[in-house]
Design an enzyme around this catalytic site. Structure first.
Site, PDB file in Angstrom:
ATOM      1  N   ASP A  15     -12.156 -19.131-102.884  1.00 26.32           N
ATOM      2  CA  ASP A  15     -12.304 -17.631-102.978  1.00 26.32           C
ATOM      3  C   ASP A  15     -11.203 -17.375-102.542  1.00 26.32           C
ATOM      4  O   ASP A  15     -11.893 -16.275-102.029  1.00 26.32           O
ATOM      5  CB  ASP A  15     -14.213 -17.166-102.753  1.00 26.32           C
ATOM      6  CG  ASP A  15     -15.365 -17.859-103.271  1.00 26.32           C
ATOM      7  OD1 ASP A  15     -14.990 -18.770-104.134  1.00 26.32           O
ATOM      8  OD2 ASP A  15     -16.176 -17.315-103.369  1.00 26.32           O
ATOM      9  N   ASP A  57     -14.874 -16.911-106.993  1.00 24.01           N
ATOM     10  CA  ASP A  57     -15.871 -16.351-107.547  1.00 24.01           C
ATOM     11  C   ASP A  57     -15.060 -15.602-109.353  1.00 24.01           C
ATOM     12  O   ASP A  57     -13.917 -15.275-109.241  1.00 24.01           O
ATOM     13  CB  ASP A  57     -15.633 -15.120-107.035  1.00 24.01           C
ATOM     14  CG  ASP A  57     -17.567 -14.929-106.784  1.00 24.01           C
ATOM     15  OD1 ASP A  57     -18.001 -15.692-106.308  1.00 24.01           O
ATOM     16  OD2 ASP A  57     -17.592 -13.840-105.911  1.00 24.01           O
ATOM     17  N   HIS A  59     -17.134 -13.305-111.998  1.00 22.62           N
ATOM     18  CA  HIS A  59     -18.014 -13.064-112.310  1.00 22.62           C
ATOM     19  C   HIS A  59     -18.328 -12.131-113.850  1.00 22.62           C
ATOM     20  O   HIS A  59     -17.188 -11.984-113.955  1.00 22.62           O
ATOM     21  CB  HIS A  59     -18.840 -11.926-111.631  1.00 22.62           C
ATOM     22  CG  HIS A  59     -19.012 -12.373-109.965  1.00 22.62           C
ATOM     23  ND1 HIS A  59     -19.612 -13.387-109.681  1.00 22.62           N
ATOM     24  CD2 HIS A  59     -18.741 -11.857-108.596  1.00 22.62           C
ATOM     25  CE1 HIS A  59     -19.870 -13.922-108.166  1.00 22.62           C
ATOM     26  NE2 HIS A  59     -19.096 -13.029-108.391  1.00 22.62           N
ATOM     27  N   SER A  65     -25.349  -9.777-108.595  1.00 23.78           N
ATOM     28  CA  SER A  65     -25.039  -9.360-107.515  1.00 23.78           C
ATOM     29  C   SER A  65     -24.130  -8.302-106.771  1.00 23.78           C
ATOM     30  O   SER A  65     -24.525  -7.045-105.365  1.00 23.78           O
ATOM     31  CB  SER A  65     -24.297 -10.487-106.869  1.00 23.78           C
ATOM     32  OG  SER A  65     -23.067 -10.198-106.681  1.00 23.78           O
ATOM     33  N   HIS A  76     -16.671  -7.056-107.653  1.00 21.87           N
ATOM     34  CA  HIS A  76     -15.509  -7.715-107.454  1.00 21.87           C
ATOM     35  C   HIS A  76     -15.255  -8.515-107.843  1.00 21.87           C
ATOM     36  O   HIS A  76     -16.291  -9.382-108.997  1.00 21.87           O
ATOM     37  CB  HIS A  76     -15.690  -7.930-105.854  1.00 21.87           C
ATOM     38  CG  HIS A  76     -17.126  -9.360-105.629  1.00 21.87           C
ATOM     39  ND1 HIS A  76     -18.372  -8.943-105.496  1.00 21.87           N
ATOM     40  CD2 HIS A  76     -17.690 -10.491-105.210  1.00 21.87           C
ATOM     41  CE1 HIS A  76     -19.256  -9.703-105.620  1.00 21.87           C
ATOM     42  NE2 HIS A  76     -18.665 -10.685-105.530  1.00 21.87           N
ATOM     43  N   LYS A 101     -17.019 -20.256-110.627  1.00 25.15           N
ATOM     44  CA  LYS A 101     -18.166 -19.601-110.180  1.00 25.15           C
ATOM     45  C   LYS A 101     -19.596 -18.678-110.059  1.00 25.15           C
ATOM     46  O   LYS A 101     -18.332 -17.936-110.593  1.00 25.15           O
ATOM     47  CB  LYS A 101     -18.434 -20.739-108.332  1.00 25.15           C
ATOM     48  CG  LYS A 101     -18.324 -20.271-107.547  1.00 25.15           C
ATOM     49  CD  LYS A 101     -18.151 -20.221-106.137  1.00 25.15           C
ATOM     50  CE  LYS A 101     -17.391 -19.709-105.336  1.00 25.15           C
ATOM     51  NZ  LYS A 101     -18.114 -18.016-105.042  1.00 25.15           N
ATOM     52  N   GLU A 108     -27.055 -15.215-109.192  1.00 26.32           N
ATOM     53  CA  GLU A 108     -26.305 -14.820-107.971  1.00 26.32           C
ATOM     54  C   GLU A 108     -26.173 -16.427-107.429  1.00 26.32           C
ATOM     55  O   GLU A 108     -27.295 -17.372-107.669  1.00 26.32           O
ATOM     56  CB  GLU A 108     -27.013 -14.882-106.921  1.00 26.32           C
ATOM     57  CG  GLU A 108     -25.623 -14.507-105.242  1.00 26.32           C
ATOM     58  CD  GLU A 108     -24.647 -13.749-105.772  1.00 26.32           C
ATOM     59  OE1 GLU A 108     -23.882 -14.546-106.441  1.00 26.32           O
ATOM     60  OE2 GLU A 108     -24.687 -13.275-104.716  1.00 26.32           O
ATOM     61  N   ALA A 136     -16.361 -16.736 -98.062  1.00 20.74           N
ATOM     62  CA  ALA A 136     -16.049 -15.891 -96.684  1.00 20.74           C
ATOM     63  C   ALA A 136     -16.870 -17.240 -95.960  1.00 20.74           C
ATOM     64  O   ALA A 136     -18.199 -18.107 -96.642  1.00 20.74           O
ATOM     65  CB  ALA A 136     -16.697 -15.083 -97.029  1.00 20.74           C
ATOM     66  N   CYS A 140     -18.985 -18.012 -99.050  1.00 19.23           N
ATOM     67  CA  CYS A 140     -19.692 -19.360 -99.871  1.00 19.23           C
ATOM     68  C   CYS A 140     -19.014 -20.777 -99.249  1.00 19.23           C
ATOM     69  O   CYS A 140     -18.596 -21.616-100.114  1.00 19.23           O
ATOM     70  CB  CYS A 140     -18.528 -18.559-101.520  1.00 19.23           C
ATOM     71  SG  CYS A 140     -19.288 -17.332-102.181  1.00 19.23           S
TER      72      CYS A 140
HETATM   73  C1  VGL Z   1     -18.513 -14.169-101.846  1.00 21.80           C
HETATM   74  C2  VGL Z   1     -19.974 -12.587-101.431  1.00 21.80           C
HETATM   75  C3  VGL Z   1     -20.044 -12.399-103.358  1.00 21.80           C
HETATM   76  C4  VGL Z   1     -17.642 -15.556-101.230  1.00 21.80           C
HETATM   77  C5  VGL Z   1     -18.742 -14.413-102.961  1.00 21.80           C
HETATM   78  O1  VGL Z   1     -17.084 -15.748-101.965  1.00 21.80           O
HETATM   79  O2  VGL Z   1     -17.877 -15.874 -99.842  1.00 21.80           O
HETATM   80  N1  VGL Z   1     -19.208 -13.209-100.710  1.00 21.80           N
HETATM   81  N2  VGL Z   1     -19.508 -13.222-103.972  1.00 21.80           N
HETATM   82 ZN    ZN Z   2     -18.966 -13.035-105.654  1.00 22.01          ZN
END
Ligand code: VGL
Ligand code: ZN
Length: 194
Positions: A15, A57, A59, A65, A76, A101, A108, A136, A140
């Site tokens: 990510d 990510d 979405h 989420s 995001h 993903k 989520e 993060a 993830c």
């Molecule tokens: C993530 C919060 C929401 C990540 C993804 O990539 O860690 N964190 N969506």
């Molecule tokens: Zn996300």
């Protein structure tokens, strides 16, 4: 540790997208600082002819989420937007395999293994060991690392190439306790040259 960077190894970059960078809509502090380090890992894996996977990510605009739907996150990484693109300084090779993903509006999904083809793609390449970088650490990255263990892979977190949102230390402790190993660039370079 010799033989650690052999044919059975793959790099997973989690990510590294604009929205997770400082200035993005869900910024991970200092996420941009690890880009040069990830680029070094990319060079090492490319030089050895080892596969590189990059998760994103991805979405839909109405993802569950998001706060507007009762979730905890600002909007995001909406698919096909600038915020969902990989950071332009990330030197992803053309051969990198991109794993999208969290594409289902109603679920989520933090892990790059969650309803994706990642495990199959790793197995078809005979991968036994994955080296994980990205963001993060406490979401993830952690969920991807723990799912990699569940899927039977040896897991190494490249701890100098990951940044978290809030709870990196406890996430790292949890990963270690469950069997994730930790390595840094100097150690990987030492292993590579053996
Ligand atoms: C993530 C919060 C929401 C990540 C993804 O990539 O860690 N964190 N969506
Ligand atoms: Zn996300």
């Amino acid at each position: 540790m010799s033989g650690m960077l052999d044919d059975g190894s793959a790099l997973i970059i989690v990510d590294m997208q604009n929205d997770f960078m400082p200035g993005g809509s869900l910024p991970v502090p200092d996420a941009d600082k690890i880009i040069p380090i990830i680029n070094k890992y990319i060079e090492i894996f490319m030089a050895k002819g080892l596969p590189i996977f990059a998760s994103r990510d991805w979405h839909p605009p109405n993802h569950i989420s998001f706060k507007q739907r009762g979730g905890v996150w600002p909007v995001h990484c909406v698919r096909n937007t600038l915020g969902a693109k990989f950071h332009p300084d990330l030197k992803l090779p053309r051969s990198a395999i991109v794993i999208s993903k969290a594409t289902d509006p109603n679920r989520e999904a933090y892990s790059a293994f969650d309803r994706t083809e990642l495990a199959d793609r790793l197995r078809e390449k005979n991968i036994k060991r994955v080296f994980i970088t990205g963001v993060a650490t406490d979401y993830c990255v952690k969920n991807t690392a723990l799912d990699a263990l569940e899927n039977g892979f040896e897991v190494i977190l490249l701890e100098d190439a990951t940044k978290g949102l809030a709870n990196s230390e406890s996430a790292i402790e949890e990963m270690k306790a469950k069997g994730v190993k930790m390595m840094r660039l100097e150690q990987l370079i030492a292993v590579k040259n053996r």
